[in-house]
Design a protein around this motif. Structure first.
Motif, PDB file in Angstrom:
ATOM      1  N   MET A   1      28.127 113.112 -61.751  1.00  0.00           N
ATOM      2  CA  MET A   1      28.971 112.172 -62.499  1.00  0.00           C
ATOM      3  C   MET A   1      28.537 110.743 -62.192  1.00  0.00           C
ATOM      4  O   MET A   1      28.376 110.359 -61.037  1.00  0.00           O
ATOM      5  CB  MET A   1      30.436 112.363 -62.111  1.00  0.00           C
ATOM      6  N   ILE A   2      28.313 109.940 -63.238  1.00  0.00           N
ATOM      7  CA  ILE A   2      27.859 108.567 -63.058  1.00  0.00           C
ATOM      8  C   ILE A   2      29.026 107.686 -62.633  1.00  0.00           C
ATOM      9  O   ILE A   2      30.121 107.757 -63.198  1.00  0.00           O
ATOM     10  CB  ILE A   2      27.234 108.040 -64.360  1.00  0.00           C
ATOM     11  N   THR A   3      28.801 106.861 -61.617  1.00  0.00           N
ATOM     12  CA  THR A   3      29.823 105.914 -61.178  1.00  0.00           C
ATOM     13  C   THR A   3      29.806 104.699 -62.084  1.00  0.00           C
ATOM     14  O   THR A   3      28.795 103.988 -62.153  1.00  0.00           O
ATOM     15  CB  THR A   3      29.558 105.472 -59.726  1.00  0.00           C
ATOM     16  N   PRO A   4      30.895 104.443 -62.821  1.00  0.00           N
ATOM     17  CA  PRO A   4      30.892 103.276 -63.716  1.00  0.00           C
ATOM     18  C   PRO A   4      30.903 101.976 -62.931  1.00  0.00           C
ATOM     19  O   PRO A   4      31.586 101.852 -61.910  1.00  0.00           O
ATOM     20  CB  PRO A   4      32.173 103.450 -64.523  1.00  0.00           C
ATOM     21  N   ARG A   5      30.143 101.013 -63.422  1.00  0.00           N
ATOM     22  CA  ARG A   5      30.077  99.695 -62.795  1.00  0.00           C
ATOM     23  C   ARG A   5      30.876  98.715 -63.657  1.00  0.00           C
ATOM     24  O   ARG A   5      30.573  98.537 -64.837  1.00  0.00           O
ATOM     25  CB  ARG A   5      28.629  99.253 -62.661  1.00  0.00           C
ATOM     26  N   ILE A   6      31.867  98.091 -63.036  1.00  0.00           N
ATOM     27  CA  ILE A   6      32.794  97.235 -63.768  1.00  0.00           C
ATOM     28  C   ILE A   6      32.796  95.846 -63.152  1.00  0.00           C
ATOM     29  O   ILE A   6      32.961  95.691 -61.935  1.00  0.00           O
ATOM     30  CB  ILE A   6      34.217  97.824 -63.753  1.00  0.00           C
ATOM     31  N   ALA A   7      32.603  94.832 -63.996  1.00  0.00           N
ATOM     32  CA  ALA A   7      32.692  93.433 -63.564  1.00  0.00           C
ATOM     33  C   ALA A   7      34.070  92.894 -63.920  1.00  0.00           C
ATOM     34  O   ALA A   7      34.514  93.005 -65.059  1.00  0.00           O
ATOM     35  CB  ALA A   7      31.615  92.599 -64.254  1.00  0.00           C
ATOM     36  N   LEU A   8      34.754  92.340 -62.930  1.00  0.00           N
ATOM     37  CA  LEU A   8      36.020  91.648 -63.155  1.00  0.00           C
ATOM     38  C   LEU A   8      35.705  90.158 -63.150  1.00  0.00           C
ATOM     39  O   LEU A   8      35.271  89.603 -62.142  1.00  0.00           O
ATOM     40  CB  LEU A   8      37.036  92.003 -62.072  1.00  0.00           C
ATOM     41  N   VAL A   9      35.909  89.516 -64.284  1.00  0.00           N
ATOM     42  CA  VAL A   9      35.372  88.172 -64.524  1.00  0.00           C
ATOM     43  C   VAL A   9      36.411  87.114 -64.158  1.00  0.00           C
ATOM     44  O   VAL A   9      37.543  87.128 -64.649  1.00  0.00           O
ATOM     45  CB  VAL A   9      34.951  88.023 -65.993  1.00  0.00           C
ATOM     46  N   THR A  10      35.996  86.182 -63.319  1.00  0.00           N
ATOM     47  CA  THR A  10      36.849  85.083 -62.878  1.00  0.00           C
ATOM     48  C   THR A  10      36.042  83.788 -62.963  1.00  0.00           C
ATOM     49  O   THR A  10      35.079  83.680 -63.717  1.00  0.00           O
ATOM     50  CB  THR A  10      37.397  85.347 -61.461  1.00  0.00           C
ATOM     51  N   THR A  11      36.425  82.799 -62.184  1.00  0.00           N
ATOM     52  CA  THR A  11      35.681  81.551 -62.062  1.00  0.00           C
ATOM     53  C   THR A  11      35.906  81.003 -60.666  1.00  0.00           C
ATOM     54  O   THR A  11      36.900  81.348 -60.005  1.00  0.00           O
ATOM     55  CB  THR A  11      36.133  80.534 -63.129  1.00  0.00           C
ATOM     56  N   ARG A  12      34.993  80.167 -60.202  1.00  0.00           N
ATOM     57  CA  ARG A  12      35.104  79.668 -58.824  1.00  0.00           C
ATOM     58  C   ARG A  12      36.442  78.994 -58.566  1.00  0.00           C
ATOM     59  O   ARG A  12      37.045  79.159 -57.506  1.00  0.00           O
ATOM     60  CB  ARG A  12      33.957  78.680 -58.539  1.00  0.00           C
ATOM     61  N   ALA A  13      36.924  78.232 -59.537  1.00  0.00           N
ATOM     62  CA  ALA A  13      38.169  77.493 -59.344  1.00  0.00           C
ATOM     63  C   ALA A  13      39.380  78.401 -59.192  1.00  0.00           C
ATOM     64  O   ALA A  13      40.421  77.976 -58.673  1.00  0.00           O
ATOM     65  CB  ALA A  13      38.396  76.533 -60.513  1.00  0.00           C
ATOM     66  N   ALA A  14      39.271  79.663 -59.627  1.00  0.00           N
ATOM     67  CA  ALA A  14      40.400  80.593 -59.561  1.00  0.00           C
ATOM     68  C   ALA A  14      40.305  81.565 -58.396  1.00  0.00           C
ATOM     69  O   ALA A  14      41.200  82.394 -58.215  1.00  0.00           O
ATOM     70  CB  ALA A  14      40.515  81.369 -60.868  1.00  0.00           C
TER      71      ALA A  14
END
Length: 301
Positions: A1-14
């Motif tokens: 089973m492939i492990t899904p890669r997920i990006a949680l998008v933020t910003t430096r200021a947050a």
């Protein structure tokens, strides 16, 4: 089973300010995903390395709109973006309220002042259209977290007009709304939905105080408590989500409601881009959201 890669998008200021981030990372990891918390403007990132990129807290985009939208085009060509880019573009500008109003969704009465309009004439027309309201709200059409929004007494026309002109001079279009005073007692109701299904709701205390200057922070401080929504609020939320002019259901949505002078719920905002989801106030809500995101990774792009 492939492990899904997920990006949680933020910003430096947050960084460190998004209360939803840690529980969501934990829930996704426990569900079997590989998670990275990344800044949207990190030029070193290879977005193709992720099966999914989820906007969480890129809260400086309202001050960098053109740059952010250009990034959105680039990144979404390489990975699945949630919510989808066309939804994000539509929802980023509060002119979407006019679309929902035309679709029959009950909204807070709204008027728009666009760059090039006569600001004084627009303000006077608005005051004439809503003569019984003691206070008026001025906010930018592209904005978040009550930043640059302000509540004005109706007899403070000069301050109101100056606020509108200041936003227009910066190239920012303006939304005018009457201040619905029931919010001072009842607050707002925010209803979270994942994959089109209601998850949980919170009460948000009133944010705009008469005489207070607009916040210059990323977002105004909020007082949050759990809330059980009324049947009328659930129905309005359902109608608002059904009126979104894009294929659904969406992976996530927050519907913000207040009550009008007659006590009926009306839509204040529909948050489809980077809303706080208040996991701390909804039991197992982070796990429900994680399941919704993992389901997206199993769908073809």
């Amino acid at each position: 089973m492939i492990t899904p890669r997920i990006a949680l998008v933020t910003t430096r200021a947050a960084r460190g300010l998004d209360d939803d981030m840690e529980p969501l990372v934990d829930a996704l990891t426990q569900a079997g995903a590989q998670v990275a918390v990344v800044d949207w403007d990190d030029a070193t990132l290879d977005w193709a390395a992720f099966e999914l990129a989820v906007l969480r807290s890129p809260w400086d985009y309202t001050q960098r709109t053109d740059e952010f939208l250009a990034w959105l085009d680039r990144a979404s060509a390489l990975t699945r973006m949630l919510n989808p880019p066309d939804v994000l573009r539509w929802n980023a500008d509060k002119h979407y309220l006019a679309d929902l109003d035309r679709a029959g969704v009950a909204i807070v009465p709204s008027r728009f002042v666009d760059v090039g309009d006569d600001a004084a004439a627009a303000v006077d027309a608005f005051l004439g259209d809503f003569p019984t309201f003691a206070d008026i709200v001025v906010k930018p059409c592209i904005g978040a977290g009550s930043r640059d929004a302000q509540r004005h007494a109706r007899d403070s026309r000069a301050a109101m007009l100056a606020h509108v002109e200041r936003l227009l001079a910066a190239g920012r279009e303006v939304l005018l709304q009457p201040y619905l005073a029931r919010v001072d007692e009842a607050g707002e109701t925010a209803l979270m939905h994942f994959d089109g299904r209601f998850s949980h709701a919170i009460r948000k205390g009133p944010l705009l105080r008469r005489g207070n200057d607009p916040t210059r922070a990323l977002f105004a401080p909020e007082h949050i408590t759990p809330r059980t929504p009324g049947a009328d609020e659930l129905e309005l939320a359902r109608r608002a989500l059904a009126a979104i002019p894009f294929a659904g259901p969406l992976a996530y949505a927050r519907v913000d409601l207040i009550r009008d002078v007659d006590g009926a719920p009306v839509l204040l905002e529909l948050e489809l881009a980077e809303p706080s989801l208040f996991f701390a106030h909804g039991e197992a809500s982070a796990a429900r959201f994680a399941d919704a995101l993992l389901a997206q990774t199993r769908q073809p792009r």
